[in-house]
Design a protein around this motif. Structure first.
Motif, PDB file in Angstrom:
ATOM      1  N   ASP A 171      -4.761 -20.510   7.257  1.00 28.49           N
ATOM      2  CA  ASP A 171      -3.653 -20.528   6.300  1.00 28.49           C
ATOM      3  C   ASP A 171      -2.970 -21.890   6.236  1.00 28.49           C
ATOM      4  O   ASP A 171      -2.376 -22.246   5.222  1.00 28.49           O
ATOM      5  CB  ASP A 171      -2.626 -19.452   6.671  1.00 28.49           C
ATOM      6  CG  ASP A 171      -3.187 -18.040   6.512  1.00 28.49           C
ATOM      7  OD1 ASP A 171      -4.143 -17.885   5.734  1.00 28.49           O
ATOM      8  OD2 ASP A 171      -2.682 -17.112   7.178  1.00 28.49           O
ATOM      9  N   HIS A 172      -3.020 -22.636   7.320  1.00 25.23           N
ATOM     10  CA  HIS A 172      -2.408 -23.965   7.358  1.00 25.23           C
ATOM     11  C   HIS A 172      -3.516 -25.012   7.329  1.00 25.23           C
ATOM     12  O   HIS A 172      -3.814 -25.656   8.331  1.00 25.23           O
ATOM     13  CB  HIS A 172      -1.540 -24.106   8.602  1.00 25.23           C
ATOM     14  CG  HIS A 172      -0.489 -23.050   8.724  1.00 25.23           C
ATOM     15  ND1 HIS A 172       0.634 -23.028   7.929  1.00 25.23           N
ATOM     16  CD2 HIS A 172      -0.409 -21.954   9.532  1.00 25.23           C
ATOM     17  CE1 HIS A 172       1.373 -21.981   8.250  1.00 25.23           C
ATOM     18  NE2 HIS A 172       0.774 -21.309   9.214  1.00 25.23           N
ATOM     19  N   ARG A 173      -4.121 -25.148   6.171  1.00 26.47           N
ATOM     20  CA  ARG A 173      -5.303 -25.991   6.014  1.00 26.47           C
ATOM     21  C   ARG A 173      -4.998 -27.442   6.363  1.00 26.47           C
ATOM     22  O   ARG A 173      -4.010 -28.013   5.901  1.00 26.47           O
ATOM     23  CB  ARG A 173      -5.813 -25.872   4.579  1.00 26.47           C
ATOM     24  CG  ARG A 173      -7.101 -26.601   4.294  1.00 26.47           C
ATOM     25  CD  ARG A 173      -7.605 -26.268   2.914  1.00 26.47           C
ATOM     26  NE  ARG A 173      -8.125 -24.897   2.842  1.00 26.47           N
ATOM     27  CZ  ARG A 173      -8.655 -24.385   1.741  1.00 26.47           C
ATOM     28  NH1 ARG A 173      -8.727 -25.096   0.639  1.00 26.47           N
ATOM     29  NH2 ARG A 173      -9.101 -23.147   1.750  1.00 26.47           N
ATOM     30  N   LYS A 174      -5.843 -28.036   7.179  1.00 26.31           N
ATOM     31  CA  LYS A 174      -5.695 -29.427   7.587  1.00 26.31           C
ATOM     32  C   LYS A 174      -7.004 -30.171   7.392  1.00 26.31           C
ATOM     33  O   LYS A 174      -8.085 -29.616   7.620  1.00 26.31           O
ATOM     34  CB  LYS A 174      -5.266 -29.518   9.058  1.00 26.31           C
ATOM     35  CG  LYS A 174      -3.902 -28.905   9.358  1.00 26.31           C
ATOM     36  CD  LYS A 174      -3.579 -29.024  10.844  1.00 26.31           C
ATOM     37  CE  LYS A 174      -2.226 -28.407  11.152  1.00 26.31           C
ATOM     38  NZ  LYS A 174      -1.902 -28.482  12.605  1.00 26.31           N
ATOM     39  N   GLY A 175      -6.918 -31.412   6.982  1.00 19.10           N
ATOM     40  CA  GLY A 175      -8.102 -32.240   6.827  1.00 19.10           C
ATOM     41  C   GLY A 175      -8.635 -32.680   8.178  1.00 19.10           C
ATOM     42  O   GLY A 175      -7.866 -32.995   9.093  1.00 19.10           O
ATOM     43  N   VAL A 176      -9.954 -32.711   8.316  1.00 15.48           N
ATOM     44  CA  VAL A 176     -10.581 -33.120   9.572  1.00 15.48           C
ATOM     45  C   VAL A 176     -10.716 -34.636   9.594  1.00 15.48           C
ATOM     46  O   VAL A 176     -11.236 -35.241   8.647  1.00 15.48           O
ATOM     47  CB  VAL A 176     -11.967 -32.464   9.728  1.00 15.48           C
ATOM     48  CG1 VAL A 176     -12.700 -33.038  10.938  1.00 15.48           C
ATOM     49  CG2 VAL A 176     -11.820 -30.958   9.860  1.00 15.48           C
ATOM     50  N   TYR A 177     -10.242 -35.253  10.665  1.00 18.77           N
ATOM     51  CA  TYR A 177     -10.370 -36.701  10.797  1.00 18.77           C
ATOM     52  C   TYR A 177     -10.712 -37.081  12.234  1.00 18.77           C
ATOM     53  O   TYR A 177     -10.497 -36.312  13.181  1.00 18.77           O
ATOM     54  CB  TYR A 177      -9.091 -37.416  10.350  1.00 18.77           C
ATOM     55  CG  TYR A 177      -7.891 -37.215  11.251  1.00 18.77           C
ATOM     56  CD1 TYR A 177      -7.644 -38.060  12.323  1.00 18.77           C
ATOM     57  CD2 TYR A 177      -6.995 -36.177  11.009  1.00 18.77           C
ATOM     58  CE1 TYR A 177      -6.536 -37.886  13.151  1.00 18.77           C
ATOM     59  CE2 TYR A 177      -5.882 -35.988  11.821  1.00 18.77           C
ATOM     60  CZ  TYR A 177      -5.654 -36.839  12.891  1.00 18.77           C
ATOM     61  OH  TYR A 177      -4.568 -36.658  13.702  1.00 18.77           O
ATOM     62  N   TYR A 178     -11.272 -38.272  12.350  1.00 15.66           N
ATOM     63  CA  TYR A 178     -11.589 -38.851  13.647  1.00 15.66           C
ATOM     64  C   TYR A 178     -10.640 -40.011  13.876  1.00 15.66           C
ATOM     65  O   TYR A 178     -10.513 -40.901  13.016  1.00 15.66           O
ATOM     66  CB  TYR A 178     -13.039 -39.332  13.672  1.00 15.66           C
ATOM     67  CG  TYR A 178     -13.478 -40.004  14.961  1.00 15.66           C
ATOM     68  CD1 TYR A 178     -13.895 -39.254  16.048  1.00 15.66           C
ATOM     69  CD2 TYR A 178     -13.495 -41.393  15.060  1.00 15.66           C
ATOM     70  CE1 TYR A 178     -14.308 -39.875  17.232  1.00 15.66           C
ATOM     71  CE2 TYR A 178     -13.906 -42.021  16.222  1.00 15.66           C
ATOM     72  CZ  TYR A 178     -14.311 -41.256  17.311  1.00 15.66           C
ATOM     73  OH  TYR A 178     -14.722 -41.873  18.469  1.00 15.66           O
ATOM     74  N   SER A 179      -9.962 -40.024  15.011  1.00 17.12           N
ATOM     75  CA  SER A 179      -9.049 -41.113  15.337  1.00 17.12           C
ATOM     76  C   SER A 179      -9.808 -42.203  16.083  1.00 17.12           C
ATOM     77  O   SER A 179     -10.378 -41.951  17.149  1.00 17.12           O
ATOM     78  CB  SER A 179      -7.883 -40.598  16.188  1.00 17.12           C
ATOM     79  OG  SER A 179      -7.113 -41.686  16.678  1.00 17.12           O
ATOM     80  N   MET A 180      -9.803 -43.403  15.541  1.00 19.46           N
ATOM     81  CA  MET A 180     -10.457 -44.528  16.211  1.00 19.46           C
ATOM     82  C   MET A 180      -9.719 -44.905  17.499  1.00 19.46           C
ATOM     83  O   MET A 180     -10.313 -45.499  18.399  1.00 19.46           O
ATOM     84  CB  MET A 180     -10.488 -45.731  15.269  1.00 19.46           C
ATOM     85  CG  MET A 180     -11.421 -45.592  14.073  1.00 19.46           C
ATOM     86  SD  MET A 180     -13.159 -45.749  14.550  1.00 19.46           S
ATOM     87  CE  MET A 180     -13.231 -47.513  14.919  1.00 19.46           C
TER      88      MET A 180
END
Length: 372
Positions: A334-343
């Motif tokens: 329900d709380h959609r979040k974008g997937v990211y990689y932290s450098m």
């Protein structure tokens, strides 16, 4: 200003404005939004999101003319994906976690549609096996391209140099089944047919499933080992560059099978290699003075949005968004979040498991104008 207020405005509805009479007694007067002084309108118009700007332009002719002053405003990339051939187009903003849907008549088709590439707000789409067209989904302007020949759509990558409304627009597709040759197909603005070309590679080059980058007048293609092939549309030449040397050894088969991406960032070329969640993502910057790849450990204020169809680099909207690499995935809750990689932390957020990746998707920078 709320979304519901903008909806009222775009449908021409009046709202309650509070004023004072000579005795300074407040009373409510119903007046249309179009009566607002234009200098006041300009103050908030410059800060609207691309979604709100669509509603804004629909309020009245005066407001639509004001929006021309903000044509150069850049919007953060959103993930565009379709849910079939019914004309519904979805957009996910990984920065604020919001999703939007737009009905686009041109995307209603009996043939399967596949998103192939985006640039300047335009999307190149294949329809069936032979047809291609370019559309701005925010203005619904369509540029139809000639049909492909009987070889069907067989490109490992495709891109175009500039907006398809430009007289210098070139669409460039590349493919190849081994390291000894490449197949190239070219369309220039105004052409009635594609020009098909075959080139023998002067050095081994394995075309991969990522899209070429038009950089300083040339189409750069990233090979699976990290070397570069370059096509010059002016003299119609194809060259596999001796430098930079391949990042991966030819015998390193595991690394060769990684997803790889080529992206232009601040006027320079970056290559990115992504294997699996157990291995760190590798980022390299092309040092043109020595024609060598330099490893990058921090992207600073830049944020990357990567997928094999379109890869983008933009200035982070806030400091905490810097040095992130977003992928075309989001949490399926329900709380959609974008997937990211932290450098910086060398970790994925949210955790890589249990996330969704739409089947047919790409990154796009929204543009409400056809000639940006």
């Amino acid at each position: 200003m709320s979304d519901s207020t903008l909806d009222q405005m775009s449908h021409g509805k009046a709202v309650q404005l509070h004023t004072s009479n000579e005795n300074e007694e407040e009373h409510a007067t119903s007046r249309p939004w179009s009566d607002l002084p234009l200098e006041i309108v300009e103050l908030f118009a410059a800060h609207l999101s691309w979604v709100d700007q669509i509603h804004f332009n629909a309020v009245c002719k005066n407001w639509n003319s004001i929006s021309d002053n903000f044509q150069t405003k850049k919007h953060m990339p959103v993930l565009m994906y379709t849910s079939g051939s019914d004309g519904e187009c979805n957009f996910f903003d990984p920065i604020d976690g919001k999703s939007y849907s737009i009905e686009i008549e041109e995307l209603s088709s009996d043939e399967p549609l596949d998103l192939r590439f985006s640039k300047n707000g335009w999307v190149l789409i294949s329809e069936g096996d032979l047809s291609l067209f370019i559309i701005n989904p925010f203005t619904e302007t369509v540029i139809n391209l000639p049909e492909l020949d009987e070889s069907l759509y067989c490109f490992t990558g495709i891109s175009f140099s500039s907006p398809p409304t430009s007289s210098d627009c070139v669409v460039f597709g590349i493919g190849g089944t081994n390291s000894t040759y490449v197949y190239i197909s070219l369309w220039r603005h105004g052409d009635n047919a594609w020009k098909d070309l075959w080139y023998d590679n002067n050095l081994p080059f394995c075309a991969t499933h990522n899209n070429p980058v038009f950089h300083h007048g040339l189409f750069y293609c990233l090979g699976s080992y990290g070397n570069l092939g370059v096509f010059n549309p002016r003299d119609m030449t194809w060259t596999v560059l001796e430098r930079p040397k391949p990042i991966h050894s030819v015998v390193n088969e595991e690394r060769r099978l990684e997803d790889c991406y080529l992206v232009e960032s601040n006027g320079e070329l970056l290559s990115v290699f992504n294997g699996n969640v157990a291995k760190p993502i590798l980022v390299f910057r092309l040092d043109k003075s020595k024609m060598t790849w330099r490893k990058v450990d921090d992207l600073g204020k830049e944020t990357l949005f990567l997928d094999v169809r379109t890869s983008l680099s933009v200035r982070a909207p806030k400091k905490e968004f810097g040095s992130r690499i977003y992928f075309p995935r989001f949490s399926n809750d329900d709380h959609r979040k974008g997937v990211y990689y932290s450098m910086r932390s060398r970790e994925y957020y949210p955790k890589f498991y249990g996330v969704k990746e739409p089947v047919d998707c790409l990154w796009i920078e929204p543009s409400l104008y056809d000639d940006e």
